[in-house]
Design a protein around this motif. Structure first.
Motif, PDB file in Angstrom:
ATOM      1  N   ARG A   1      22.209  18.221 -28.437  1.00  0.00           N
ATOM      2  CA  ARG A   1      22.206  19.217 -27.362  1.00  0.00           C
ATOM      3  C   ARG A   1      21.565  20.519 -27.824  1.00  0.00           C
ATOM      4  O   ARG A   1      21.541  20.841 -29.021  1.00  0.00           O
ATOM      5  N   ARG A   2      21.041  21.264 -26.847  1.00  0.00           N
ATOM      6  CA  ARG A   2      20.365  22.519 -27.123  1.00  0.00           C
ATOM      7  C   ARG A   2      20.901  23.594 -26.187  1.00  0.00           C
ATOM      8  O   ARG A   2      21.323  23.301 -25.067  1.00  0.00           O
TER       9      ARG A   2
ATOM     10  N   CYS B   1      21.074  23.630 -22.106  1.00  0.00           N
ATOM     11  CA  CYS B   1      21.115  22.314 -21.472  1.00  0.00           C
ATOM     12  C   CYS B   1      22.455  22.134 -20.770  1.00  0.00           C
ATOM     13  O   CYS B   1      23.364  22.955 -20.907  1.00  0.00           O
TER      14      CYS B   1
ATOM     15  N   SER C   1      16.948  22.276 -15.634  1.00  0.00           N
ATOM     16  CA  SER C   1      17.780  21.264 -16.293  1.00  0.00           C
ATOM     17  C   SER C   1      18.454  20.337 -15.284  1.00  0.00           C
ATOM     18  O   SER C   1      18.608  19.135 -15.534  1.00  0.00           O
TER      19      SER C   1
ATOM     20  N   ASP D   1      15.932  17.710 -14.351  1.00  0.00           N
ATOM     21  CA  ASP D   1      15.755  16.722 -15.421  1.00  0.00           C
ATOM     22  C   ASP D   1      16.897  15.713 -15.429  1.00  0.00           C
ATOM     23  O   ASP D   1      16.686  14.512 -15.642  1.00  0.00           O
TER      24      ASP D   1
ATOM     25  N   SER E   1      15.115  14.787 -27.545  1.00  0.00           N
ATOM     26  CA  SER E   1      15.807  16.068 -27.402  1.00  0.00           C
ATOM     27  C   SER E   1      14.896  17.252 -27.723  1.00  0.00           C
ATOM     28  O   SER E   1      15.185  18.388 -27.334  1.00  0.00           O
TER      29      SER E   1
ATOM     30  N   THR F   1      14.820  22.226 -22.589  1.00  0.00           N
ATOM     31  CA  THR F   1      16.006  21.356 -22.504  1.00  0.00           C
ATOM     32  C   THR F   1      15.691  20.044 -21.783  1.00  0.00           C
ATOM     33  O   THR F   1      16.592  19.233 -21.592  1.00  0.00           O
ATOM     34  N   SER F   2      14.434  19.832 -21.399  1.00  0.00           N
ATOM     35  CA  SER F   2      14.087  18.668 -20.563  1.00  0.00           C
ATOM     36  C   SER F   2      14.531  17.345 -21.177  1.00  0.00           C
ATOM     37  O   SER F   2      15.153  16.511 -20.515  1.00  0.00           O
TER      38      SER F   2
ATOM     39  N   ILE G   1      16.762  16.466 -23.581  1.00  0.00           N
ATOM     40  CA  ILE G   1      18.191  16.186 -23.701  1.00  0.00           C
ATOM     41  C   ILE G   1      18.846  16.065 -22.328  1.00  0.00           C
ATOM     42  O   ILE G   1      19.773  15.256 -22.134  1.00  0.00           O
ATOM     43  N   ASP G   2      18.363  16.825 -21.327  1.00  0.00           N
ATOM     44  CA  ASP G   2      18.950  16.711 -19.988  1.00  0.00           C
ATOM     45  C   ASP G   2      18.572  15.388 -19.314  1.00  0.00           C
ATOM     46  O   ASP G   2      19.384  14.810 -18.589  1.00  0.00           O
TER      47      ASP G   2
ATOM     48  N   THR H   1      20.847  12.918 -20.948  1.00  0.00           N
ATOM     49  CA  THR H   1      22.204  13.065 -20.414  1.00  0.00           C
ATOM     50  C   THR H   1      22.305  12.393 -19.054  1.00  0.00           C
ATOM     51  O   THR H   1      23.301  11.718 -18.746  1.00  0.00           O
TER      52      THR H   1
END
Length: 328
Positions: free
Chosen positions: A143-144, A147, A200, A203, A278, A283-284, A286-287, A290
């Protein structure tokens, strides 16, 4: 033939791959034909809105996609900075595409890329269900800041709200048509929310809708189909197009590999690709991951009787508690 070397103020590039959505560009034409217009320009990529109302990405990166033209690496002219500006016309003529006055793409040897997916199996899905904690750990480690798993003010509480609504939806609506209708309504609340070139929330919608629609093929369950006019009103045109493409199972090769790892029952491969993805954008990546993981757990909860979805919520809850403890 253009060789990829500068000639005066003009730079010529060799097209290596071209996405199947834009393969019509490979057809040699004796007349100059307007393809579209540049709507954003970055050092390593150009975004073009075509006359067909599609997104065409011209990229110096190697990641292939049905919407992308990949160019061979240049020597001495490695990016588009100062070469192509916003608003420039993209014109096709014979085996060449010109972008503005200074960039020329030779498409003669372009190879068409299209998606190829591995169908999931019950055994593979069971493997992912059994390793849910490890998968969530990989998300937690990747994670960042900003996000959905580590939100800021613009997307705070979005993931928690979605999971709470979807968990309740799964219990209340046994009819799959009603379930998907409510699911789509919950996803729409995330549209346009959060930081980034593509927000986010968008995404997450991309990742979730893609995997859910991929998994429900052949099931007695309709696909997610968001009202696209509403989506377009809530976010940018580029982000809107990505949501549209993901819903239609149109993705780049890295996302394709991530999805195929589910079909192959390769949890190790899945977690490795989550780590790689990630780093995409702010944040694209990791989102999107997710969204994909949340859709996977939503699907197995509904059709395999597990209770995995609340585990995703636990990550953001842990992060919120950690921040609160820091302020004490």
């Amino acid at each position: 033939m253009y060789t990829g070397k500068a000639s005066g103020d003009t730079v010529a590039f060799e097209c290596e791959y071209i996405g199947v959505l834009h393969k019509y560009i490979l057809k040699s034409t004796a007349k100059r034909k307007l393809v579209g217009t540049v709507i954003s320009s970055f050092p390593s990529s150009l975004n073009i809105k075509t006359l067909r109302n599609e997104l065409l990405v011209v990229s110096l990166n190697k990641i292939q996609s049905p919407i992308t033209i990949n160019l061979k690496a240049q020597i001495g002219n490695s990016n588009f900075a100062g070469l192509v500006d916003y608003g420039k016309d993209v014109i096709s003529f014979r085996d060449v595409v010109s972008i503005g006055e200074r960039a020329i793409l030779n498409t003669e040897k372009g190879i068409v890329f299209k998606n190829c997916f591995v169908r999931p199996t019950h055994a593979g899905l069971s493997e992912f269900s059994d390793t849910a904690e490890e998968i969530l750990s990989s998300l937690r480690e990747s994670r960042r800041r900003g996000c959905l798993l580590e939100p800021e003010i613009t997307n705070k509480g979005l993931l928690d709200q979605f999971i709470a609504e979807t968990s309740e939806n799964n219990v209340r609506n046994k009819d799959n048509i009603r379930f998907v209708r409510r699911l789509s309504h919950s996803l729409l609340k995330m549209c346009g929310r959060g930081p980034g070139f593509t927000p986010s929330g968008d995404d997450f919608i991309c990742g979730f809708s893609f995997l859910f629609n991929w998994l429900t093929q052949g099931q007695e369950c309709p696909p997610i189909s968001l009202p696209m006019k509403t989506v377009c009103d809530l976010t940018s045109w580029i982000s809107f197009k990505f949501i549209e493409y993901y819903q239609k199972l149109i993705v780049d090769e890295q996302i394709q590999s991530l999805i195929n790892s589910i079909g192959e029952g390769r949890t190790d491969r899945f977690m490795s690709l989550v780590s790689t993805l990630s780093y995409r954008g702010h944040t694209s990546g990791i989102d999107i991951c997710t969204g994909i993981t949340t859709a996977l757990f939503t699907f197995v909860d509904r059709f395999c009787g597990t209770e995995l979805l609340p585990k995703v919520q636990s990550i953001s809850t842990e992060e919120r508690n950690r921040r609160e403890d820091q302020h004490l």
